[in-house]
Design a protein around this motif. Structure first.
Motif, PDB file in Angstrom:
ATOM      1  N   ARG A  59       0.818  -1.207   0.000  1.00 32.31           N
ATOM      2  CA  ARG A  59       0.000   0.000   0.000  1.00 32.31           C
ATOM      3  C   ARG A  59       0.855   1.261   0.000  1.00 32.31           C
ATOM      4  NH1 ARG A  59      -3.610  -2.316  -2.187  1.00 32.31           N
ATOM      5  NH2 ARG A  59      -4.760  -0.369  -2.071  1.00 32.31           N
ATOM      6  N   SER A  60       2.158   1.100   0.113  1.00 29.61           N
ATOM      7  CA  SER A  60       3.099   2.225   0.062  1.00 29.61           C
ATOM      8  C   SER A  60       4.498   1.623  -0.061  1.00 29.61           C
ATOM      9  CB  SER A  60       2.992   3.076   1.333  1.00 29.61           C
ATOM     10  OG  SER A  60       3.886   4.159   1.298  1.00 29.61           O
ATOM     11  N   LEU A  61       5.505   2.469  -0.228  1.00 27.60           N
ATOM     12  CA  LEU A  61       6.893   1.976  -0.276  1.00 27.60           C
ATOM     13  C   LEU A  61       7.410   1.913   1.156  1.00 27.60           C
ATOM     14  CD1 LEU A  61       8.134   4.042  -3.350  1.00 27.60           C
ATOM     15  CD2 LEU A  61       7.186   1.727  -3.305  1.00 27.60           C
ATOM     16  N   HIS A  62       6.999   0.866   1.862  1.00 29.59           N
ATOM     17  CA  HIS A  62       7.184   0.811   3.313  1.00 29.59           C
ATOM     18  C   HIS A  62       8.639   0.871   3.777  1.00 29.59           C
ATOM     19  CE1 HIS A  62       3.027  -0.816   2.836  1.00 29.59           C
ATOM     20  NE2 HIS A  62       2.842  -0.004   3.845  1.00 29.59           N
TER      21      HIS A  62
ATOM     22  N   GLU B 145      11.179   2.284   2.350  1.00 21.29           N
ATOM     23  CA  GLU B 145      11.678   3.624   2.085  1.00 21.29           C
ATOM     24  C   GLU B 145      11.114   4.633   3.085  1.00 21.29           C
ATOM     25  OE1 GLU B 145      12.133   1.205  -1.584  1.00 21.29           O
ATOM     26  OE2 GLU B 145      10.592   1.427  -0.052  1.00 21.29           O
ATOM     27  N   VAL B 146       9.817   4.487   3.398  1.00 18.14           N
ATOM     28  CA  VAL B 146       9.194   5.380   4.378  1.00 18.14           C
ATOM     29  C   VAL B 146       9.809   5.176   5.756  1.00 18.14           C
ATOM     30  CG1 VAL B 146       7.043   5.950   5.577  1.00 18.14           C
ATOM     31  CG2 VAL B 146       7.029   5.569   3.111  1.00 18.14           C
ATOM     32  N   LEU B 147      10.049   3.916   6.126  1.00 21.35           N
ATOM     33  CA  LEU B 147      10.688   3.627   7.411  1.00 21.35           C
ATOM     34  C   LEU B 147      12.093   4.209   7.463  1.00 21.35           C
ATOM     35  CD1 LEU B 147       9.552  -0.056   8.049  1.00 21.35           C
ATOM     36  CD2 LEU B 147       9.143   1.874   9.584  1.00 21.35           C
ATOM     37  N   GLY B 148      12.817   4.109   6.346  1.00 20.95           N
ATOM     38  CA  GLY B 148      14.168   4.646   6.294  1.00 20.95           C
ATOM     39  C   GLY B 148      14.204   6.149   6.449  1.00 20.95           C
ATOM     40  N   GLU B 149      13.185   6.828   5.905  1.00 21.80           N
ATOM     41  CA  GLU B 149      13.112   8.280   6.048  1.00 21.80           C
ATOM     42  C   GLU B 149      12.742   8.666   7.466  1.00 21.80           C
ATOM     43  OE1 GLU B 149      10.039  11.709   4.659  1.00 21.80           O
ATOM     44  OE2 GLU B 149      10.886  10.522   3.032  1.00 21.80           O
ATOM     45  N   THR B 150      11.831   7.897   8.055  1.00 27.66           N
ATOM     46  CA  THR B 150      11.358   8.204   9.407  1.00 27.66           C
ATOM     47  C   THR B 150      12.420   7.872  10.457  1.00 27.66           C
ATOM     48  OG1 THR B 150       9.111   7.663   8.671  1.00 27.66           O
ATOM     49  CG2 THR B 150       9.472   7.846  11.052  1.00 27.66           C
ATOM     50  N   TYR B 151      13.102   6.739  10.264  1.00 29.79           N
ATOM     51  CA  TYR B 151      14.112   6.267  11.220  1.00 29.79           C
ATOM     52  C   TYR B 151      15.419   6.015  10.473  1.00 29.79           C
ATOM     53  CZ  TYR B 151       9.727   5.244  13.658  1.00 29.79           C
ATOM     54  OH  TYR B 151       8.464   5.336  14.212  1.00 29.79           O
ATOM     55  N   PRO B 152      16.259   7.028  10.321  1.00 34.32           N
ATOM     56  CA  PRO B 152      17.517   6.858   9.585  1.00 34.32           C
ATOM     57  C   PRO B 152      18.325   5.660  10.092  1.00 34.32           C
ATOM     58  CG  PRO B 152      17.158   9.178  10.098  1.00 34.32           C
ATOM     59  CD  PRO B 152      16.072   8.411  10.825  1.00 34.32           C
ATOM     60  N   GLY B 153      18.776   4.855   9.138  1.00 31.23           N
ATOM     61  CA  GLY B 153      19.538   3.659   9.478  1.00 31.23           C
ATOM     62  C   GLY B 153      18.707   2.388   9.445  1.00 31.23           C
ATOM     63  N   ILE B 154      17.380   2.543   9.445  1.00 28.04           N
ATOM     64  CA  ILE B 154      16.479   1.388   9.461  1.00 28.04           C
ATOM     65  C   ILE B 154      16.148   0.911   8.050  1.00 28.04           C
ATOM     66  CG2 ILE B 154      14.111   0.658  10.081  1.00 28.04           C
ATOM     67  CD1 ILE B 154      15.980   0.737  12.438  1.00 28.04           C
ATOM     68  N   GLY B 155      16.308   1.784   7.071  1.00 27.92           N
ATOM     69  CA  GLY B 155      15.899   1.466   5.709  1.00 27.92           C
ATOM     70  C   GLY B 155      16.474   0.172   5.177  1.00 27.92           C
TER      71      GLY B 155
ATOM     72  N   GLY C 114       4.483  12.637  -1.753  1.00 31.41           N
ATOM     73  CA  GLY C 114       5.396  11.620  -2.246  1.00 31.41           C
ATOM     74  C   GLY C 114       4.716  10.273  -2.057  1.00 31.41           C
ATOM     75  N   GLY C 115       5.429   9.296  -1.537  1.00 31.16           N
ATOM     76  CA  GLY C 115       4.797   7.999  -1.290  1.00 31.16           C
ATOM     77  C   GLY C 115       4.619   7.227  -2.574  1.00 31.16           C
ATOM     78  N   GLY C 116       3.461   6.567  -2.724  1.00 22.58           N
ATOM     79  CA  GLY C 116       3.235   5.770  -3.918  1.00 22.58           C
ATOM     80  C   GLY C 116       1.804   5.302  -4.023  1.00 22.58           C
ATOM     81  N   GLY C 117       1.444   4.832  -5.224  1.00 16.86           N
ATOM     82  CA  GLY C 117       0.127   4.270  -5.434  1.00 16.86           C
ATOM     83  C   GLY C 117      -0.911   5.299  -5.816  1.00 16.86           C
TER      84      GLY C 117
END
Length: 391
Positions: free
Chosen positions: A138-141, A143-153, A299-302
Protein backbone atom coordinates in the motif's frame (compact mmCIF):
# COMPACT_ATOMS: atom_id res chain seq x y z
CA UNK A 1 -13.75 -17.14 0.53
CA UNK A 2 -12.28 -16.71 3.99
CA UNK A 3 -10.29 -13.47 4.00
CA UNK A 4 -7.96 -12.48 6.84
CA UNK A 5 -6.54 -8.95 6.83
CA UNK A 6 -3.43 -8.22 8.92
CA UNK A 7 -2.07 -4.78 9.72
CA UNK A 8 -0.58 -2.84 12.60
CA UNK A 9 -3.25 -0.18 12.87
CA UNK A 10 -5.67 0.45 15.73
CA UNK A 11 -8.62 -0.08 13.38
CA UNK A 12 -11.48 0.83 13.69
CA UNK A 13 -9.75 3.77 15.42
CA UNK A 14 -7.86 6.33 13.25
CA UNK A 15 -9.39 6.57 9.84
CA UNK A 16 -6.46 7.09 7.49
CA UNK A 17 -5.81 5.63 4.06
CA UNK A 18 -5.37 1.92 4.85
CA UNK A 19 -8.19 2.05 7.40
CA UNK A 20 -10.48 3.63 4.83
CA UNK A 21 -9.48 0.94 2.31
CA UNK A 22 -10.22 -1.82 4.82
CA UNK A 23 -13.57 -0.33 5.76
CA UNK A 24 -14.95 0.02 2.25
CA UNK A 25 -13.54 -3.26 0.95
CA UNK A 26 -14.84 -5.30 3.87
CA UNK A 27 -18.26 -3.63 3.95
CA UNK A 28 -18.76 -4.49 0.28
CA UNK A 29 -17.38 -8.05 0.52
CA UNK A 30 -18.98 -9.28 3.73
CA UNK A 31 -22.26 -10.30 2.07
CA UNK A 32 -20.43 -13.01 0.08
CA UNK A 33 -17.28 -13.74 2.09
CA UNK A 34 -16.07 -14.52 5.60
CA UNK A 35 -13.84 -11.67 6.84
CA UNK A 36 -11.56 -11.40 9.87
CA UNK A 37 -9.34 -8.41 10.64
CA UNK A 38 -6.37 -8.68 13.00
CA UNK A 39 -5.36 -5.27 14.22
CA UNK A 40 -3.91 -3.47 17.25
CA UNK A 41 -5.94 -2.71 20.34
CA UNK A 42 -6.62 1.01 20.78
CA UNK A 43 -4.29 2.62 23.31
CA UNK A 44 -5.41 6.25 23.03
CA UNK A 45 -7.58 7.89 25.66
CA UNK A 46 -10.21 9.12 23.23
CA UNK A 47 -11.43 9.01 19.65
CA UNK A 48 -9.99 12.36 18.60
CA UNK A 49 -8.02 10.67 15.81
CA UNK A 50 -11.24 9.28 14.34
CA UNK A 51 -13.16 6.01 14.42
CA UNK A 52 -15.45 4.03 12.15
CA UNK A 53 -18.63 3.31 14.10
CA UNK A 54 -20.99 1.63 11.62
CA UNK A 55 -19.02 -1.51 10.83
CA UNK A 56 -21.04 -4.56 9.79
CA UNK A 57 -21.14 -6.87 12.86
CA UNK A 58 -20.43 -9.89 10.64
CA UNK A 59 -16.89 -8.57 10.16
CA UNK A 60 -14.76 -10.04 12.93
CA UNK A 61 -12.18 -7.62 14.36
CA UNK A 62 -9.59 -9.13 16.69
CA UNK A 63 -7.17 -6.65 18.32
CA UNK A 64 -3.83 -7.60 19.86
CA UNK A 65 -1.63 -5.83 22.39
CA UNK A 66 1.94 -4.54 22.16
CA UNK A 67 4.24 -2.29 24.20
CA UNK A 68 1.80 0.60 23.88
CA UNK A 69 -0.56 -1.27 26.18
CA UNK A 70 1.92 -1.45 29.05
CA UNK A 71 1.34 1.84 30.86
CA UNK A 72 4.83 2.18 32.25
CA UNK A 73 6.37 1.59 28.80
CA UNK A 74 4.03 3.50 26.54
CA UNK A 75 5.75 6.91 26.98
CA UNK A 76 8.97 5.34 25.70
CA UNK A 77 7.49 3.75 22.57
CA UNK A 78 8.90 6.37 20.25
CA UNK A 79 11.52 6.61 17.57
CA UNK A 80 13.49 3.39 17.19
CA UNK A 81 11.62 1.61 19.99
CA UNK A 82 8.53 1.96 17.80
CA UNK A 83 10.25 -0.27 15.23
CA UNK A 84 10.94 -2.89 17.89
CA UNK A 85 7.31 -2.54 18.96
CA UNK A 86 6.20 -3.37 15.42
CA UNK A 87 8.04 -6.68 15.74
CA UNK A 88 6.28 -7.29 19.06
CA UNK A 89 3.01 -6.76 17.17
CA UNK A 90 4.01 -9.36 14.58
CA UNK A 91 4.40 -12.08 17.18
CA UNK A 92 1.28 -11.00 19.09
CA UNK A 93 -0.72 -11.28 15.90
CA UNK A 94 0.71 -14.65 14.98
CA UNK A 95 -0.20 -15.96 18.42
CA UNK A 96 -3.75 -14.57 18.18
CA UNK A 97 -4.27 -15.90 14.66
CA UNK A 98 -3.20 -19.42 15.70
CA UNK A 99 -5.64 -19.20 18.60
CA UNK A 100 -8.70 -17.97 16.69
CA UNK A 101 -8.43 -19.66 13.28
CA UNK A 102 -8.66 -23.30 12.18
CA UNK A 103 -5.37 -24.51 10.73
CA UNK A 104 -7.20 -26.98 8.46
CA UNK A 105 -9.23 -24.30 6.72
CA UNK A 106 -8.17 -22.41 3.61
CA UNK A 107 -7.71 -18.70 4.24
CA UNK A 108 -6.37 -15.86 2.17
CA UNK A 109 -4.07 -14.00 4.56
CA UNK A 110 -3.54 -10.45 3.30
CA UNK A 111 -0.81 -8.45 5.00
CA UNK A 112 -1.38 -4.74 4.41
CA UNK A 113 2.25 -3.75 4.18
CA UNK A 114 5.40 -5.42 2.89
CA UNK A 115 7.46 -5.24 6.08
CA UNK A 116 5.79 -6.11 9.38
CA UNK A 117 2.33 -7.16 8.18
CA UNK A 118 3.88 -9.34 5.48
CA UNK A 119 6.27 -10.79 8.06
CA UNK A 120 3.26 -11.96 10.05
CA UNK A 121 1.87 -13.65 6.93
CA UNK A 122 5.25 -15.25 6.18
CA UNK A 123 5.55 -16.72 9.68
CA UNK A 124 2.05 -18.18 9.35
CA UNK A 125 2.85 -20.26 6.26
CA UNK A 126 3.88 -23.31 8.27
CA UNK A 127 0.99 -22.90 10.70
CA UNK A 128 -1.66 -22.79 7.95
CA UNK A 129 -0.43 -25.05 5.11
CA UNK A 130 -3.77 -24.93 3.22
CA UNK A 131 -3.85 -21.15 3.08
CA UNK A 132 -2.51 -18.55 0.67
CA UNK A 133 -0.32 -15.62 1.72
CA UNK A 134 -0.58 -12.20 0.09
CA UNK A 135 1.51 -9.07 0.67
CA UNK A 136 -0.36 -5.93 -0.29
CA UNK A 137 2.03 -3.07 -1.00
CA UNK A 138 0.00 0.00 0.00
CA UNK A 139 3.10 2.23 0.06
CA UNK A 140 6.89 1.98 -0.28
CA UNK A 141 7.18 0.81 3.31
CA UNK A 142 10.97 0.24 3.65
CA UNK A 143 11.68 3.62 2.08
CA UNK A 144 9.19 5.38 4.38
CA UNK A 145 10.69 3.63 7.41
CA UNK A 146 14.17 4.65 6.29
CA UNK A 147 13.11 8.28 6.05
CA UNK A 148 11.36 8.20 9.41
CA UNK A 149 14.11 6.27 11.22
CA UNK A 150 17.52 6.86 9.58
CA UNK A 151 19.54 3.66 9.48
CA UNK A 152 16.48 1.39 9.46
CA UNK A 153 15.90 1.47 5.71
CA UNK A 154 18.40 -1.27 4.87
CA UNK A 155 17.05 -3.60 7.55
CA UNK A 156 13.49 -2.97 6.37
CA UNK A 157 14.43 -3.70 2.74
CA UNK A 158 16.02 -7.01 3.69
CA UNK A 159 12.96 -7.94 5.71
CA UNK A 160 10.69 -6.96 2.81
CA UNK A 161 12.70 -9.11 0.39
CA UNK A 162 12.48 -12.14 2.65
CA UNK A 163 8.75 -11.62 3.10
CA UNK A 164 7.96 -11.14 -0.58
CA UNK A 165 9.95 -14.22 -1.59
CA UNK A 166 7.63 -16.28 0.61
CA UNK A 167 4.33 -14.87 -0.67
CA UNK A 168 1.87 -16.64 -2.95
CA UNK A 169 0.91 -13.28 -4.45
CA UNK A 170 1.91 -9.62 -4.22
CA UNK A 171 -0.49 -6.73 -4.73
CA UNK A 172 0.51 -3.18 -5.60
CA UNK A 173 -1.70 -0.14 -5.03
CA UNK A 174 -0.69 1.61 -8.26
CA UNK A 175 1.33 1.36 -11.45
CA UNK A 176 4.20 3.27 -9.84
CA UNK A 177 4.27 0.87 -6.88
CA UNK A 178 4.14 -2.06 -9.28
CA UNK A 179 7.11 -0.64 -11.18
CA UNK A 180 9.05 -0.16 -7.91
CA UNK A 181 8.41 -3.79 -6.96
CA UNK A 182 9.52 -4.93 -10.41
CA UNK A 183 12.83 -3.10 -9.93
CA UNK A 184 13.25 -5.08 -6.72
CA UNK A 185 12.68 -8.29 -8.69
CA UNK A 186 9.07 -9.03 -7.75
CA UNK A 187 6.00 -9.50 -9.94
CA UNK A 188 2.81 -7.94 -8.63
CA UNK A 189 -0.71 -7.16 -9.76
CA UNK A 190 -2.46 -3.85 -9.16
CA UNK A 191 -5.24 -3.73 -6.57
CA UNK A 192 -6.37 -0.13 -6.53
CA UNK A 193 -7.28 2.25 -3.80
CA UNK A 194 -10.85 3.38 -4.15
CA UNK A 195 -13.34 6.14 -3.68
CA UNK A 196 -17.07 6.22 -2.92
CA UNK A 197 -17.81 7.98 -6.18
CA UNK A 198 -21.59 8.39 -6.09
CA UNK A 199 -21.68 9.57 -2.47
CA UNK A 200 -18.78 11.99 -2.81
CA UNK A 201 -20.15 13.31 -6.08
CA UNK A 202 -23.22 14.55 -4.18
CA UNK A 203 -21.32 16.21 -1.32
CA UNK A 204 -21.94 19.94 -0.96
CA UNK A 205 -18.95 22.33 -0.93
CA UNK A 206 -17.76 23.55 2.46
CA UNK A 207 -18.72 27.16 3.15
CA UNK A 208 -15.42 28.87 3.97
CA UNK A 209 -17.26 32.00 5.02
CA UNK A 210 -17.82 30.15 8.30
CA UNK A 211 -14.09 30.65 8.81
CA UNK A 212 -14.24 34.29 7.71
CA UNK A 213 -12.49 33.34 4.48
CA UNK A 214 -15.18 34.23 1.98
CA UNK A 215 -13.19 36.66 -0.16
CA UNK A 216 -9.79 35.01 -0.02
CA UNK A 217 -8.28 32.61 -2.52
CA UNK A 218 -8.36 29.16 -0.99
CA UNK A 219 -5.78 26.49 -1.75
CA UNK A 220 -6.72 23.11 -0.34
CA UNK A 221 -4.61 20.02 0.17
CA UNK A 222 -5.72 16.76 1.78
CA UNK A 223 -3.48 14.37 3.66
CA UNK A 224 -1.74 13.43 6.87
CA UNK A 225 0.36 16.33 8.19
CA UNK A 226 3.78 14.99 7.20
CA UNK A 227 6.75 16.05 5.11
CA UNK A 228 6.09 13.23 2.62
CA UNK A 229 2.67 14.74 1.88
CA UNK A 230 4.34 17.88 0.53
CA UNK A 231 3.42 20.30 3.31
CA UNK A 232 6.79 22.08 3.35
CA UNK A 233 6.66 22.50 -0.43
CA UNK A 234 3.16 23.97 -0.36
CA UNK A 235 4.10 26.43 2.38
CA UNK A 236 7.17 27.42 0.36
CA UNK A 237 4.93 28.04 -2.67
CA UNK A 238 2.67 30.28 -0.61
CA UNK A 239 5.67 32.54 0.07
CA UNK A 240 5.92 33.24 -3.67
CA UNK A 241 2.18 33.56 -4.20
CA UNK A 242 1.45 36.03 -1.42
CA UNK A 243 3.25 38.70 -3.44
CA UNK A 244 0.45 38.51 -6.02
CA UNK A 245 -2.66 37.36 -4.18
CA UNK A 246 -4.62 37.64 -0.95
CA UNK A 247 -4.19 33.92 -0.42
CA UNK A 248 -4.78 31.34 2.27
CA UNK A 249 -3.75 27.70 2.11
CA UNK A 250 -5.87 25.21 4.03
CA UNK A 251 -4.20 21.94 4.98
CA UNK A 252 -6.81 19.32 5.83
CA UNK A 253 -5.40 16.22 7.48
CA UNK A 254 -4.49 14.26 10.59
CA UNK A 255 -1.29 14.88 12.49
CA UNK A 256 -1.66 16.95 15.63
CA UNK A 257 1.93 16.26 16.61
CA UNK A 258 3.17 17.91 13.41
CA UNK A 259 0.84 20.89 13.20
CA UNK A 260 2.95 22.99 15.54
CA UNK A 261 6.06 22.14 13.52
CA UNK A 262 4.55 23.26 10.23
CA UNK A 263 3.02 26.35 11.80
CA UNK A 264 6.51 27.26 13.04
CA UNK A 265 7.91 26.71 9.57
CA UNK A 266 5.28 29.03 8.09
CA UNK A 267 6.08 31.63 10.75
CA UNK A 268 9.79 31.50 9.92
CA UNK A 269 8.97 32.05 6.24
CA UNK A 270 6.75 35.00 7.06
CA UNK A 271 3.54 33.32 5.87
CA UNK A 272 1.94 32.38 9.19
CA UNK A 273 -1.13 34.48 8.35
CA UNK A 274 -1.52 32.70 5.02
CA UNK A 275 -1.25 29.10 6.27
CA UNK A 276 -4.08 27.41 8.16
CA UNK A 277 -3.69 23.81 9.37
CA UNK A 278 -7.28 22.74 9.88
CA UNK A 279 -6.53 19.33 11.37
CA UNK A 280 -8.47 16.18 10.56
CA UNK A 281 -11.97 16.35 9.11
CA UNK A 282 -14.07 13.39 8.04
CA UNK A 283 -15.69 15.04 5.03
CA UNK A 284 -12.55 16.15 3.24
CA UNK A 285 -14.25 16.20 -0.18
CA UNK A 286 -16.48 19.02 1.03
CA UNK A 287 -13.37 21.10 1.82
CA UNK A 288 -11.86 20.26 -1.56
CA UNK A 289 -15.06 21.30 -3.35
CA UNK A 290 -15.19 24.58 -1.46
CA UNK A 291 -11.67 25.68 -2.39
CA UNK A 292 -10.31 27.43 -5.47
CA UNK A 293 -7.40 25.10 -6.25
CA UNK A 294 -6.59 21.61 -4.99
CA UNK A 295 -2.86 21.09 -4.51
CA UNK A 296 -1.65 17.49 -4.61
CA UNK A 297 2.01 17.40 -3.64
CA UNK A 298 2.56 14.08 -1.86
CA UNK A 299 5.40 11.62 -2.25
CA UNK A 300 4.80 8.00 -1.29
CA UNK A 301 3.24 5.77 -3.92
CA UNK A 302 0.13 4.27 -5.43
CA UNK A 303 -3.26 5.63 -6.34
CA UNK A 304 -3.61 7.94 -3.34
CA UNK A 305 -7.09 8.40 -1.92
CA UNK A 306 -6.46 12.10 -1.40
CA UNK A 307 -5.86 12.64 -5.12
CA UNK A 308 -8.97 10.61 -6.00
CA UNK A 309 -10.99 12.72 -3.59
CA UNK A 310 -9.55 15.87 -5.15
CA UNK A 311 -10.45 14.61 -8.63
CA UNK A 312 -14.11 14.30 -7.61
CA UNK A 313 -14.14 17.86 -6.24
CA UNK A 314 -14.71 19.55 -9.63
CA UNK A 315 -12.02 22.04 -8.73
CA UNK A 316 -8.75 22.53 -10.69
CA UNK A 317 -5.79 20.44 -9.55
CA UNK A 318 -2.10 21.31 -9.46
CA UNK A 319 0.13 18.31 -8.82
CA UNK A 320 3.69 17.07 -9.22
CA UNK A 321 4.70 15.70 -12.61
CA UNK A 322 5.63 12.38 -10.99
CA UNK A 323 4.79 8.72 -11.58
CA UNK A 324 2.22 8.94 -8.77
CA UNK A 325 0.15 11.61 -10.47
CA UNK A 326 0.87 10.81 -14.13
CA UNK A 327 -0.92 7.48 -13.72
CA UNK A 328 -4.10 9.42 -12.89
CA UNK A 329 -3.80 12.87 -14.48
CA UNK A 330 -2.69 14.36 -17.78
CA UNK A 331 -1.07 17.78 -17.93
CA UNK A 332 -3.29 20.34 -19.62
CA UNK A 333 -6.13 17.85 -19.92
CA UNK A 334 -7.18 16.97 -16.37
CA UNK A 335 -4.71 18.98 -14.25
CA UNK A 336 -1.64 21.19 -14.19
CA UNK A 337 1.43 19.02 -13.58
CA UNK A 338 4.63 20.76 -12.48
CA UNK A 339 8.28 19.83 -12.02
CA UNK A 340 8.51 17.30 -9.19
CA UNK A 341 9.42 18.80 -5.78
CA UNK A 342 10.22 22.17 -7.37
CA UNK A 343 8.45 24.67 -5.10
CA UNK A 344 8.87 27.60 -7.53
CA UNK A 345 7.30 25.45 -10.26
CA UNK A 346 4.49 24.57 -7.86
CA UNK A 347 3.85 28.27 -7.19
CA UNK A 348 3.94 29.00 -10.94
CA UNK A 349 1.43 26.20 -11.58
CA UNK A 350 -0.97 27.56 -8.99
CA UNK A 351 -0.47 31.08 -10.43
CA UNK A 352 -1.34 29.76 -13.92
CA UNK A 353 -4.56 28.20 -12.68
CA UNK A 354 -5.59 31.37 -10.87
CA UNK A 355 -4.82 33.56 -13.90
CA UNK A 356 -6.55 31.22 -16.39
CA UNK A 357 -9.77 30.06 -14.71
CA UNK A 358 -11.58 29.17 -17.96
CA UNK A 359 -8.77 26.85 -19.06
CA UNK A 360 -8.34 25.34 -15.58
CA UNK A 361 -12.05 24.69 -15.12
CA UNK A 362 -12.14 22.86 -18.45
CA UNK A 363 -10.02 20.12 -16.84
CA UNK A 364 -12.28 19.23 -13.95
CA UNK A 365 -14.76 16.97 -15.73
CA UNK A 366 -11.98 14.86 -17.21
CA UNK A 367 -10.46 14.36 -13.74
CA UNK A 368 -13.88 13.52 -12.29
CA UNK A 369 -14.58 10.85 -14.94
CA UNK A 370 -11.16 9.28 -14.36
CA UNK A 371 -11.98 9.02 -10.64
CA UNK A 372 -15.19 7.15 -11.51
CA UNK A 373 -13.01 4.18 -12.56
CA UNK A 374 -11.89 3.82 -8.93
CA UNK A 375 -15.26 3.24 -7.32
CA UNK A 376 -15.02 0.70 -4.50
CA UNK A 377 -17.11 -1.81 -6.46
CA UNK A 378 -14.25 -1.98 -8.98
CA UNK A 379 -11.71 -2.57 -6.21
CA UNK A 380 -13.76 -5.45 -4.81
CA UNK A 381 -13.95 -7.11 -8.23
CA UNK A 382 -10.17 -6.87 -8.50
CA UNK A 383 -9.67 -8.49 -5.08
CA UNK A 384 -12.05 -11.37 -5.81
CA UNK A 385 -10.43 -12.06 -9.19
CA UNK A 386 -6.92 -11.85 -7.69
CA UNK A 387 -7.73 -14.39 -4.96
CA UNK A 388 -9.35 -16.75 -7.45
CA UNK A 389 -6.21 -16.65 -9.60
CA UNK A 390 -3.74 -17.51 -6.84
CA UNK A 391 -2.34 -20.96 -7.60
Amino acid sequence: MKLVFIFDSTYPYYTGGIETWIYHVCEKMISKHDITIFTVKNYRKGNEAGKFTDINPKIKIIPVSNLNHIKILRPFVRSYIAVYNSNITVYSMRKAIKKYLDRNEKYYFIGLGTVFAAKTARLLKKDFPNSKMVASCRSLHPEVLGETYPGIGGIAKRMEKKNLQAMDAIWANGLDTQAALKKKGFHSIVIKNGVDFDRYDQVEPFDYSKLDLENEIKLVTIGTVQKIKGYYAIIDAVKYLKEFYNIKVHLVGLGKGNIEKFNKYAENLGVAEQVHLLGEHRNVVSYAKGGDVNVCAAGGGGYGMSILESMISKRPIVAWDSAIYRQLLQDGVSAKLVDNWNTKALADGIYFVLKNPVVANSWVECARERAREFDWSEVVREIEAACDNIK
